[in-house]
Design a protein around this motif. Structure first.
Motif, mmCIF file in Angstrom:
data_model
loop_
_atom_site.group_PDB
_atom_site.id
_atom_site.type_symbol
_atom_site.label_atom_id
_atom_site.label_comp_id
_atom_site.label_asym_id
_atom_site.label_seq_id
_atom_site.Cartn_x
_atom_site.Cartn_y
_atom_site.Cartn_z
ATOM 1 N N TYR A 161 -58.212 -43.855 -18.379
ATOM 2 C CA TYR A 161 -57.847 -44.117 -17.048
ATOM 3 C C TYR A 161 -56.424 -43.683 -16.767
ATOM 4 O O TYR A 161 -56.229 -42.967 -15.725
ATOM 5 C CB TYR A 161 -58.063 -45.452 -16.654
ATOM 6 N N CYS A 162 -55.596 -43.923 -17.599
ATOM 7 C CA CYS A 162 -54.237 -43.611 -17.474
ATOM 8 C C CYS A 162 -53.716 -42.262 -17.628
ATOM 9 O O CYS A 162 -52.641 -41.492 -17.186
ATOM 10 C CB CYS A 162 -53.259 -44.540 -18.466
ATOM 11 N N LEU A 163 -54.686 -41.468 -18.105
ATOM 12 C CA LEU A 163 -54.482 -39.792 -18.206
ATOM 13 C C LEU A 163 -55.147 -39.118 -16.862
ATOM 14 O O LEU A 163 -55.146 -37.882 -16.698
ATOM 15 C CB LEU A 163 -55.200 -39.240 -19.375
ATOM 16 N N SER A 164 -55.970 -39.882 -16.017
ATOM 17 C CA SER A 164 -56.369 -39.301 -14.797
ATOM 18 C C SER A 164 -55.162 -38.437 -14.029
ATOM 19 O O SER A 164 -54.100 -39.067 -13.977
ATOM 20 C CB SER A 164 -57.199 -40.135 -14.044
ATOM 21 N N GLU A 165 -55.498 -37.348 -13.361
ATOM 22 C CA GLU A 165 -54.281 -36.641 -12.523
ATOM 23 C C GLU A 165 -53.878 -37.635 -11.608
ATOM 24 O O GLU A 165 -52.439 -37.557 -11.391
ATOM 25 C CB GLU A 165 -54.929 -35.321 -12.055
ATOM 26 N N PRO A 166 -54.364 -38.509 -10.821
ATOM 27 C CA PRO A 166 -53.990 -39.340 -9.810
ATOM 28 C C PRO A 166 -52.744 -40.316 -10.437
ATOM 29 O O PRO A 166 -51.665 -40.346 -10.249
ATOM 30 C CB PRO A 166 -54.993 -40.015 -8.974
ATOM 31 N N PHE A 167 -53.153 -40.778 -11.689
ATOM 32 C CA PHE A 167 -52.386 -41.624 -12.380
ATOM 33 C C PHE A 167 -51.157 -40.878 -12.758
ATOM 34 O O PHE A 167 -50.062 -41.449 -12.808
ATOM 35 C CB PHE A 167 -53.124 -42.433 -13.452
ATOM 36 N N VAL A 168 -51.520 -39.849 -13.370
ATOM 37 C CA VAL A 168 -50.384 -39.064 -13.843
ATOM 38 C C VAL A 168 -49.145 -38.717 -12.536
ATOM 39 O O VAL A 168 -47.964 -38.945 -12.725
ATOM 40 C CB VAL A 168 -50.573 -38.025 -14.453
ATOM 41 N N ARG A 169 -49.840 -38.259 -11.620
ATOM 42 C CA ARG A 169 -48.988 -38.065 -10.354
ATOM 43 C C ARG A 169 -48.091 -39.249 -9.983
ATOM 44 O O ARG A 169 -46.891 -39.161 -9.693
ATOM 45 C CB ARG A 169 -49.885 -37.783 -9.307
ATOM 46 N N SER A 170 -48.761 -40.598 -10.181
ATOM 47 C CA SER A 170 -47.931 -41.939 -9.842
ATOM 48 C C SER A 170 -46.976 -42.220 -10.702
ATOM 49 O O SER A 170 -45.747 -42.517 -10.405
ATOM 50 C CB SER A 170 -48.962 -42.869 -9.629
ATOM 51 N N MET A 171 -47.175 -41.694 -11.902
ATOM 52 C CA MET A 171 -46.187 -41.840 -12.965
ATOM 53 C C MET A 171 -44.863 -41.069 -12.738
ATOM 54 O O MET A 171 -43.512 -41.450 -12.950
ATOM 55 C CB MET A 171 -46.376 -41.565 -14.638
ATOM 56 N N ARG A 172 -45.211 -39.731 -12.385
ATOM 57 C CA ARG A 172 -44.035 -38.827 -11.967
ATOM 58 C C ARG A 172 -43.389 -39.392 -10.754
ATOM 59 O O ARG A 172 -42.163 -39.150 -10.696
ATOM 60 C CB ARG A 172 -44.693 -37.383 -11.794
#
Length: 202
Positions: A161-172
């Motif tokens: 789940y933490c590698l999904s695109e929306p999650f990655v965008r949130s991390m950035r």
């Protein structure tokens, strides 16, 4: 006398295995001299507090009975009595998402009080969800909020789940705003944390 290196190793092991403060404090009290306890300043970087009169913690329904009550600053001070706790950083407690802003407000009140050990906070959030960007931009203006955490080891959280695109965008976005993210994964997914960090180097 317990050596510093051995003490740090054991505390790290105990903290990773069990976050409740009581057993760890009991262990430390048994092994450190009263002089050492009073002279070593301690910054507690993982302080859990919750008030069931004001917050909902859905996971408590299936938790051990000892956890199914409020744990407020007075309980914390009692559990750490005799230790030289000089500051504490609140760590989110997996509240219902609807209570996230209320959590920020409650912890801000504690941080503003000179009588409280709590001076900063890592609060709850749901990276990758709709509305997270607006939420995190709001809390980023709070000087006491230093980061966000989400418990990702729930049975309902899909693998990767933490590698999904929306999650990655949130991390950035968190990085752009100068906020940290405390990742809390199943042990067999620790490599995902490395992959996530590789995608969010800035």
């Amino acid at each position: 006398m317990l050596q510093r290196r051995d003490f740090c190793r054991r505390v790290t092991t105990a903290t990773l295995g069990y976050c409740a403060v009581g057993p760890l404090v009991s262990w430390a009290n048994d092994r450190l001299t009263s002089t050492t306890q009073q002279t070593i300043p301690i910054i507690d970087t993982h302080q859990h507090l919750w008030d069931l009169q004001r917050q909902k913690l859905p996971w408590l329904e299936n938790a051990a009975q000892v956890l199914r009550r409020s744990y407020v600053t007075q309980d914390y001070l009692q559990a750490t009595q005799g230790l030289n706790i000089v500051k504490a950083v609140y760590m989110e407690v997996d509240l219902a998402p609807a209570d996230h802003l209320a959590e920020v407000d409650l912890i801000t009140q504690l941080c503003k009080s000179p009588d409280e050990p709590t001076v900063a906070a890592v609060v709850g959030g749901r990276p990758g969800s709709e509305g997270f960007a607006d939420y995190v931009r709001t809390i980023a203006r709070n000087p006491y909020v230093k980061g966000v955490r989400q418990v990702l080891h729930r049975a309902t959280t899909p693998t990767g789940y933490c590698l999904s695109e929306p999650f990655v965008r949130s991390m950035r976005l968190l990085g752009e705003l100068g906020l940290s993210f405390d990742i809390c994964l199943r042990t067999n997914e620790l490599s995902d944390a490395v992959k996530l960090a590789d995608q969010c180097r800035d």
